[in-house]
Motif scaffolding. Sequence first.
Motif, mmCIF file in Angstrom:
data_model
loop_
_atom_site.group_PDB
_atom_site.id
_atom_site.type_symbol
_atom_site.label_atom_id
_atom_site.label_comp_id
_atom_site.label_asym_id
_atom_site.label_seq_id
_atom_site.Cartn_x
_atom_site.Cartn_y
_atom_site.Cartn_z
ATOM 1 N N MET A 33 0.842 -1.169 0.000
ATOM 2 C CA MET A 33 0.000 0.000 0.000
ATOM 3 C C MET A 33 0.896 1.244 0.000
ATOM 4 S SD MET A 33 -2.691 1.134 2.932
ATOM 5 C CE MET A 33 -4.277 1.218 2.159
ATOM 6 N N GLU A 34 0.677 2.117 -0.914
ATOM 7 C CA GLU A 34 1.470 3.329 -1.029
ATOM 8 C C GLU A 34 1.228 4.243 0.169
ATOM 9 O OE1 GLU A 34 1.368 5.164 -4.843
ATOM 10 O OE2 GLU A 34 1.874 7.099 -4.010
ATOM 11 N N GLY A 35 2.306 4.806 0.695
ATOM 12 C CA GLY A 35 2.208 5.713 1.816
ATOM 13 C C GLY A 35 2.255 5.029 3.170
ATOM 14 N N GLN A 36 2.192 3.710 3.189
ATOM 15 C CA GLN A 36 2.245 2.984 4.451
ATOM 16 C C GLN A 36 3.682 2.978 4.955
ATOM 17 O OE1 GLN A 36 0.498 -0.869 4.283
ATOM 18 N NE2 GLN A 36 0.889 -1.327 6.413
ATOM 19 N N LEU A 37 3.866 3.309 6.215
ATOM 20 C CA LEU A 37 5.199 3.405 6.785
ATOM 21 C C LEU A 37 5.736 2.076 7.278
ATOM 22 C CD1 LEU A 37 4.799 6.741 8.757
ATOM 23 C CD2 LEU A 37 5.910 6.387 6.554
ATOM 24 N N GLY A 38 4.941 1.065 7.267
ATOM 25 C CA GLY A 38 5.403 -0.247 7.706
ATOM 26 C C GLY A 38 4.821 -0.621 9.060
ATOM 27 N N ASN A 39 5.353 -1.690 9.603
ATOM 28 C CA ASN A 39 4.862 -2.229 10.858
ATOM 29 C C ASN A 39 5.501 -1.484 12.023
ATOM 30 O OD1 ASN A 39 3.618 -3.837 12.687
ATOM 31 N ND2 ASN A 39 4.837 -5.640 12.278
ATOM 32 N N HIS A 40 4.692 -0.834 12.836
ATOM 33 C CA HIS A 40 5.187 -0.080 13.976
ATOM 34 C C HIS A 40 4.910 -0.844 15.258
ATOM 35 C CE1 HIS A 40 6.127 3.478 11.656
ATOM 36 N NE2 HIS A 40 4.997 3.261 10.996
ATOM 37 N N GLN A 41 5.975 -1.164 15.964
ATOM 38 C CA GLN A 41 5.853 -1.888 17.213
ATOM 39 C C GLN A 41 6.652 -1.168 18.284
ATOM 40 O OE1 GLN A 41 7.339 -5.759 16.210
ATOM 41 N NE2 GLN A 41 5.429 -6.382 15.280
ATOM 42 N N VAL A 42 6.065 -1.060 19.463
ATOM 43 C CA VAL A 42 6.758 -0.479 20.605
ATOM 44 C C VAL A 42 6.715 -1.496 21.731
ATOM 45 C CG1 VAL A 42 6.726 1.338 22.354
ATOM 46 C CG2 VAL A 42 6.142 1.875 19.980
ATOM 47 N N ALA A 43 7.893 -1.760 22.291
ATOM 48 C CA ALA A 43 7.990 -2.629 23.455
ATOM 49 C C ALA A 43 8.706 -1.850 24.552
ATOM 50 C CB ALA A 43 8.758 -3.902 23.117
ATOM 51 N N VAL A 44 8.086 -1.775 25.711
ATOM 52 C CA VAL A 44 8.673 -1.076 26.845
ATOM 53 C C VAL A 44 9.317 -2.124 27.755
ATOM 54 C CG1 VAL A 44 8.213 0.421 28.824
ATOM 55 C CG2 VAL A 44 6.946 0.734 26.698
ATOM 56 N N THR A 69 -2.209 3.657 26.189
ATOM 57 C CA THR A 69 -1.272 3.621 25.062
ATOM 58 C C THR A 69 -1.501 2.383 24.210
ATOM 59 O OG1 THR A 69 0.348 4.865 26.334
ATOM 60 C CG2 THR A 69 1.155 3.674 24.404
ATOM 61 N N ARG A 70 -1.716 1.232 24.856
ATOM 62 C CA ARG A 70 -1.967 0.003 24.093
ATOM 63 C C ARG A 70 -3.262 0.123 23.302
ATOM 64 N NH1 ARG A 70 -4.620 -4.503 23.590
ATOM 65 N NH2 ARG A 70 -3.594 -6.438 23.021
ATOM 66 N N ASN A 71 -4.303 0.668 23.932
ATOM 67 C CA ASN A 71 -5.580 0.836 23.228
ATOM 68 C C ASN A 71 -5.439 1.776 22.031
ATOM 69 O OD1 ASN A 71 -6.930 -0.903 24.942
ATOM 70 N ND2 ASN A 71 -7.670 0.719 26.276
ATOM 71 N N GLU A 72 -4.714 2.872 22.208
ATOM 72 C CA GLU A 72 -4.499 3.811 21.100
ATOM 73 C C GLU A 72 -3.673 3.166 19.988
ATOM 74 O OE1 GLU A 72 -3.041 7.623 22.398
ATOM 75 O OE2 GLU A 72 -4.572 7.745 23.960
ATOM 76 N N ALA A 73 -2.640 2.420 20.365
ATOM 77 C CA ALA A 73 -1.816 1.743 19.364
ATOM 78 C C ALA A 73 -2.656 0.738 18.578
ATOM 79 C CB ALA A 73 -0.637 1.040 20.043
ATOM 80 N N THR A 74 -3.470 -0.026 19.273
ATOM 81 C CA THR A 74 -4.333 -1.014 18.611
ATOM 82 C C THR A 74 -5.294 -0.334 17.645
ATOM 83 O OG1 THR A 74 -4.162 -2.505 20.510
ATOM 84 C CG2 THR A 74 -6.010 -2.849 19.006
ATOM 85 N N ALA A 75 -5.851 0.795 18.047
ATOM 86 C CA ALA A 75 -6.785 1.533 17.183
ATOM 87 C C ALA A 75 -6.101 2.021 15.910
ATOM 88 C CB ALA A 75 -7.391 2.707 17.944
ATOM 89 N N ASP A 107 -3.733 0.281 14.423
ATOM 90 C CA ASP A 107 -3.142 -0.925 13.857
ATOM 91 C C ASP A 107 -1.639 -1.012 14.153
ATOM 92 O OD1 ASP A 107 -3.399 -3.372 12.621
ATOM 93 O OD2 ASP A 107 -2.911 -2.561 10.635
ATOM 94 N N ARG A 108 -1.301 -0.670 15.373
ATOM 95 C CA ARG A 108 0.078 -0.720 15.845
ATOM 96 C C ARG A 108 0.159 -1.662 17.037
ATOM 97 N NH1 ARG A 108 0.434 1.488 11.407
ATOM 98 N NH2 ARG A 108 1.120 3.627 11.109
#
Length: 68
Positions: free
Chosen positions: A1-12, A31-37, A39-40
């Motif tokens: 998909m054009e413009g997609q930055l890729g898979n964003h994952q954050v681990a604390v 933060t987890r709920n916002e990330a899920t919304a 698609d992160r």
Amino acid sequence: MEGQLGNHQVAVDLAAVSFIDSTIINLFIETRNEATAMDRSFVVASPSPPVRRVLGVTGVLEFLTGSG
């Protein structure tokens, strides 16, 4: 998909953290709920034994770490 930055994952990584309270737990949940919304992915990684215990007692260990 054009413009997609890729898979964003954050681990604390909480391996060196000895104490957390409800303020931090609520921040992680929001933060987890916002990330899920968006698609992160957001997870708590390597919680120290005292942090793991608090997350378990509060019922959010699996939700935040993906493990039981």
